[in-house]
Scaffold this motif. Sequence first.
Motif, PDB file in Angstrom:
ATOM      1  N   LEU A   3       5.216  -5.829  -1.509  1.00  0.00           N
ATOM      2  CA  LEU A   3       5.733  -7.158  -0.687  1.00  0.00           C
ATOM      3  C   LEU A   3       6.750  -7.659  -1.183  1.00  0.00           C
ATOM      4  O   LEU A   3       7.359  -8.541  -0.551  1.00  0.00           O
ATOM      5  CB  LEU A   3       4.496  -7.800  -0.895  1.00  0.00           C
ATOM      6  CG  LEU A   3       3.123  -7.650  -0.139  1.00  0.00           C
ATOM      7  CD1 LEU A   3       2.141  -6.781  -1.352  1.00  0.00           C
ATOM      8  CD2 LEU A   3       2.231  -8.713   0.166  1.00  0.00           C
ATOM      9  N   TYR A  40       0.557 -10.807   4.841  1.00  0.00           N
ATOM     10  CA  TYR A  40       1.271 -10.364   6.275  1.00  0.00           C
ATOM     11  C   TYR A  40       0.370  -9.936   7.010  1.00  0.00           C
ATOM     12  O   TYR A  40       0.664  -9.521   8.115  1.00  0.00           O
ATOM     13  CB  TYR A  40       2.508  -9.420   6.158  1.00  0.00           C
ATOM     14  CG  TYR A  40       3.725  -9.821   5.091  1.00  0.00           C
ATOM     15  CD1 TYR A  40       4.141 -10.967   5.224  1.00  0.00           C
ATOM     16  CD2 TYR A  40       3.993  -9.257   3.954  1.00  0.00           C
ATOM     17  CE1 TYR A  40       5.233 -11.642   4.544  1.00  0.00           C
ATOM     18  CE2 TYR A  40       4.818  -9.535   3.124  1.00  0.00           C
ATOM     19  CZ  TYR A  40       5.653 -10.926   3.368  1.00  0.00           C
ATOM     20  OH  TYR A  40       6.376 -11.148   2.287  1.00  0.00           O
ATOM     21  N   THR A  55       4.217  -1.940   9.129  1.00  0.00           N
ATOM     22  CA  THR A  55       3.924  -3.299   9.971  1.00  0.00           C
ATOM     23  C   THR A  55       2.609  -3.552   9.746  1.00  0.00           C
ATOM     24  O   THR A  55       1.599  -3.008  10.151  1.00  0.00           O
ATOM     25  CB  THR A  55       4.225  -3.201  11.281  1.00  0.00           C
ATOM     26  OG1 THR A  55       5.793  -2.675  11.456  1.00  0.00           O
ATOM     27  CG2 THR A  55       4.222  -4.762  11.902  1.00  0.00           C
ATOM     28  N   CYS A  56       2.353  -4.819   9.161  1.00  0.00           N
ATOM     29  CA  CYS A  56       1.055  -5.273   9.382  1.00  0.00           C
ATOM     30  C   CYS A  56       0.365  -5.899  10.304  1.00  0.00           C
ATOM     31  O   CYS A  56       1.011  -6.300  11.316  1.00  0.00           O
ATOM     32  CB  CYS A  56       0.878  -6.226   7.916  1.00  0.00           C
ATOM     33  SG  CYS A  56       1.339  -5.690   6.549  1.00  0.00           S
ATOM     34  N   LYS A  83      -0.338  -8.871  11.387  1.00  0.00           N
ATOM     35  CA  LYS A  83       0.270 -10.173  11.702  1.00  0.00           C
ATOM     36  C   LYS A  83       1.774  -9.981  12.057  1.00  0.00           C
ATOM     37  O   LYS A  83       2.434 -10.841  12.355  1.00  0.00           O
ATOM     38  CB  LYS A  83       0.120 -11.118  10.574  1.00  0.00           C
ATOM     39  CG  LYS A  83      -1.325 -11.572  10.140  1.00  0.00           C
ATOM     40  CD  LYS A  83      -1.490 -12.862   9.124  1.00  0.00           C
ATOM     41  CE  LYS A  83      -2.991 -13.180   9.039  1.00  0.00           C
ATOM     42  NZ  LYS A  83      -2.814 -14.258   7.943  1.00  0.00           N
ATOM     43  N   GLY A 142       4.038  -9.025   9.935  1.00  0.00           N
ATOM     44  CA  GLY A 142       4.946  -8.855   8.685  1.00  0.00           C
ATOM     45  C   GLY A 142       5.069  -7.280   8.324  1.00  0.00           C
ATOM     46  O   GLY A 142       4.201  -6.426   8.825  1.00  0.00           O
TER      47      GLY A 142
END
Length: 303
Positions: A20, A40, A59-60, A62, A64
């Motif tokens: 992260l 994220y 890509t998470c 949310k 992020g």
Amino acid sequence: MSFVEYSELIKEGDVAIIYLGHESMMPVRVQKGAQTQTRYGVIRHSTDLVGQRFGSKVTCSKGGWVYVLHPTPELWTLNLPHRTQILYTTDIANITMMLELKPGSFVCESGTGSGSLSHAILRTIAPTGHLHTVEFHQQRAEKAGEEFRDHGVGHLVTVRNQDVCKEGFGVTGVADAVFLDIPSPWEAVCHARAAMKKQGGRVCSFSPCIEQVQRTCEALGEEGFEDISTLEVLLKVHDVRTVSLPLPDFGTDAPPKILSDPTGEGPPPAAPSNASVFCKTTTAPREMPGHTGYLTFATKPRG
């Protein structure tokens, strides 16, 4: 997945490092159907990890994103579960260099602890070397052996649960190098000598207190070791910043500096009287990080 061999694609059962930021990472074991929560959002292992390339940007939920990195000894040192105090890369780099480790080396280590140094040794001596590591605490020894197998390096290491000061390393005349990280290393110096090859080799002892160093140096001398030296590794991180430096005034005899007019709407402006230049520089911290320990090295002569 192996800590000593790079894999391109993430598979179920692999250990991956979720990155992260420089100060925020976490190790995860990849399992189909599992999820990992980050700030994220959620990472779904089945769709976001399995089959992806190590180093991918994921890509998470949310919106992020994070990077998914292949594990290395350096990343594992920053993310491993702490069962004991550990050695960090600044000390580890000096240990592997000063012990003259290379592919094919045979090494004895005590104690195993959290396995920080062990993983770095295994990466250095692979694919034909071997590590004999001794841990006094039974649960720590069992957990270390489990991690070595999970990390694809179990074939390179033998873990023993015993007191190295009383029982030694369990091998004789095989080691190119020996590392000691125990409260009373002077009690294990004789066992270190017995474990080393007749052709000689190198030994290193890590101790936080100078009194321990003194007793260890005395024991090394009594056992016939030579080239005994102690060093302390301190890390100094410099801050990079931009500074403005004024240009010198060369007086009225110097030819005037004419600046071009980018707009073309009038005469060129006069040259500035106090010109300056911007450059990069570094500043050292006023306070140094605290002391970690002393590294004592010695050589066993041939014979």
